[in-house]
Design an enzyme around this catalytic site. Structure first.
Site, PDB file in Angstrom:
ATOM      1  N   SER A 174       0.824  -1.209   0.000  1.00 41.72           N
ATOM      2  CA  SER A 174       0.000   0.000   0.000  1.00 41.72           C
ATOM      3  C   SER A 174       0.856   1.257   0.000  1.00 41.72           C
ATOM      4  O   SER A 174       1.581   1.537   0.957  1.00 41.72           O
ATOM      5  CB  SER A 174      -0.919   0.015   1.231  1.00 41.72           C
ATOM      6  OG  SER A 174      -1.471   1.313   1.380  1.00 41.72           O
ATOM      7  N   ASP A 327      -5.470  -0.144  -9.452  1.00 50.32           N
ATOM      8  CA  ASP A 327      -6.740   0.557  -9.704  1.00 50.32           C
ATOM      9  C   ASP A 327      -7.347   0.206 -11.063  1.00 50.32           C
ATOM     10  O   ASP A 327      -8.461   0.650 -11.373  1.00 50.32           O
ATOM     11  CB  ASP A 327      -6.522   2.074  -9.637  1.00 50.32           C
ATOM     12  CG  ASP A 327      -6.248   2.538  -8.211  1.00 50.32           C
ATOM     13  OD1 ASP A 327      -6.697   1.859  -7.270  1.00 50.32           O
ATOM     14  OD2 ASP A 327      -5.576   3.572  -8.042  1.00 50.32           O
TER      15      ASP A 327
HETATM   16  C1  S3P Z   1      -2.838   5.521  -3.991  1.00 48.11           C
HETATM   17  C2  S3P Z   1      -2.516   4.251  -3.585  1.00 48.11           C
HETATM   18  C3  S3P Z   1      -3.345   3.078  -3.891  1.00 48.11           C
HETATM   19  C4  S3P Z   1      -4.399   3.366  -4.952  1.00 48.11           C
HETATM   20  C5  S3P Z   1      -5.065   4.690  -4.738  1.00 48.11           C
HETATM   21  C6  S3P Z   1      -4.052   5.808  -4.781  1.00 48.11           C
HETATM   22  C7  S3P Z   1      -1.931   6.618  -3.645  1.00 48.11           C
HETATM   23  O1  S3P Z   1      -4.008   2.686  -2.698  1.00 48.11           O
HETATM   24  O2  S3P Z   1      -5.370   2.341  -4.981  1.00 48.11           O
HETATM   25  O3  S3P Z   1      -6.039   4.934  -5.738  1.00 48.11           O
HETATM   26  O4  S3P Z   1      -2.047   7.711  -4.231  1.00 48.11           O
HETATM   27  O5  S3P Z   1      -1.051   6.401  -2.802  1.00 48.11           O
HETATM   28  P1  S3P Z   1      -3.340   1.661  -1.634  1.00 48.11           P
HETATM   29  O6  S3P Z   1      -2.241   2.349  -0.959  1.00 48.11           O
HETATM   30  O7  S3P Z   1      -4.469   1.323  -0.697  1.00 48.11           O
HETATM   31  O8  S3P Z   1      -2.899   0.482  -2.466  1.00 48.11           O
END
Ligand code: S3P
Length: 449
Positions: A174, A327
């Protein structure tokens, strides 16, 4: 803020070829970070190409609540007068991040090492999502959090008075968790170290370096080790936000499944931690090319050309690619339904905790449209029906999730009968010009009711 108004039912009907140029908006991840880092710098950061979607506008509002001055010129240039690392003041109202997991989690991190009490909330989707993944590591800095059961919003965080630096291995892939820890580390003395076993999007690291922080990344046997030296003075920047590959995914996939299409999508960020969908589509046999490859603002950028591709085949999507296209699985499943053979998507547990449970949301809508989909806790499998063979004809639930709504609108461009979504309202969180942009290319997507 999404999900607060009247639902907007939408319908997508098979259309003629998609032709022309699709200028998609700025990158959502980079837009959030531009505002947050701008607010933590000393002086004026200038941002062009900022995504003016609801998620990012909620972050702009939040930065104002913390004391930064955030303004927009008529031509769409944004100015952020930052208050410096550790300079946030206590907001006098609840901070409402709307639909945005990125917004709330990054802001929680940025405020966690300043001794202020902040209450966060969001819409019905955000208030269901897990926050302990962020508040657990923030507790190591000395930040206290009290929220609803299951670590859900609304939640109050009291930032650490005397923060200590942290060494933290992120347990799930994440970028939001990694970024929250790094942003918290900015106001802790000494070195904060974040280790990720799977590389996720690295915009925070790149931008922190751009703002003058001392930050290094090393690929080791343990994983990717990121070391940040705390208490820098961040220098204001001039940022040109590249266009969002996650938004580009929709016109790209729509062109691939709509007979006769030929669409150019210029200036798309192709950071390797974001571009997995495009390589997956090429592996499936898509006529998708990268033209005019170049570097802009430290990020690789290209013009994408997508043409109708009736010969696409299902593939096993490499699980190690998941983080770089996390995504994009919803719209990939739409392409997979129009390909020949089975597409297997594995190692994708994180899809279950996005704005919606994206496996469940896509699987039920695709099934209602006549597609065979199987799924398990961290995998799903779509049986392709071949180009243009999906029956369609269903109303699919968007579950307050922009990417689910847009994916079903793309599906409807290739189905025998139109596809509806119950609520297209969340599209405005990330892609406010989706409807006019698709209409300009030749799509038949309308609001109903
Ligand atoms: C993001 C990280 C991702 C992604 C989100 C944007 C970011 O989420 O799904 O749309 O900008 O850091 P996760 O960290 O939960 O994977």
């Amino acid at each position: 803020m999404s999900g607060h108004g009247t639902p907007i039912p939408m319908i997508s009907t098979a259309c003629g070829p998609l032709k022309g140029v699709a200028d998609v908006p700025g990158d959502k991840s980079i837009s959030h970070r531009s505002l947050i880092l701008g607010a933590m710098a000393v002086g004026e950061t200038v941002v062009t190409g900022l995504l003016e979607g609801e998620d990012v506008l909620d972050t702009a509002k939040a930065m104002r609540a913390f004391g930064a001055e955030v303004t927009r010129d008529e031509d769409g240039t944004w100015h952020v007068h930052g208050v410096g690392v550790g300079g946030f003041s206590e907001p006098d109202q609840v901070v409402d991040c709307g639909n945005s997991g990125t917004g709330v989690r990054l802001i929680m991190g940025a405020a966690a090492t300043t001794p202020i009490a902040v209450t966060y909330t969001g819409d019905a989707s955000l208030n269901k999502r897990p926050m302990a993944r962020v508040t657990d590591p923030l507790a190591l800095f000395g930040c206290q959090a009290v929220g609803r059961s299951g670590g859900r919003l609304p939640m109050t965080l009291v930032g650490a008075e005397d923060p200590v630096p942290v060494r933290y291995t992120v347990p799930v892939p994440s970028a939001q968790v990694k970024s929250a820890v790094l942003l918290a580390g900015l106001n802790a003395p000494g070195q904060t170290v974040v280790i990720e076993k799977e590389a996720t999007r690295d915009h925070t690291e790149r931008m922190l370096a751009g703002f003058g922080a001392e930050i290094t990344t090393q690929d080791t046997e343990e994983g990717r080790v990121i070391t940040l030296t705390g208490r820098p003075e961040l220098k204001p920047q001039t940022i040109a936000v590249p266009r969002d590959p996650s938004s580009a995914a929709f016109p790209v996939c729509a062109a691939l499944i709509t007979p006769g299409s030929d669409v150019l999508i210029p200036g798309i960020g192709l950071n390797p931690t974001r571009a997995g969908l495009f390589y997956t589509l090429q592996d499936m046999g898509a006529d998708l090319t990268f033209e005019n490859m170049r570097e802009e603002g430290g990020e690789p950028v290209a013009d994408l050309r997508a043409k109708y591709s009736p010969d696409m085949k299902g593939i096993d999507v490499p699980p190690e690619r998941a983080a770089s296209m996390i995504d994009e699985y919803p719209v990939l499943s739409v392409v997979a339904a129009n390909a020949t053979g089975v597409t297997n998507m594995t190692g994708v547990k994180e899809l279950r905790v996005k704005e919606s449970d994206r496996i469940e949301a896509m699987a039920s809508g695709l099934r209602a449209c006549g597609v065979t989909v199987e799924d398990g806790p961290d995998w799903w499998r779509v049986s392709g029906m071949g180009p243009g063979n999906v029956p369609g004809g269903a109303t699919c639930a968007s579950h307050l999730d922009h990417r689910i709504a847009m994916s079903f609108m793309v599906l409807g461009m290739s189905t025998k009968d139109p596809v509806r979504v119950d609520d297209g309202q969340p599209i405005a969180t990330s892609f406010p010009i989706f409807e006019p942009l698709m209409a300009e290319l030749g799509a038949d997507i309308r609001r109903e009711g």
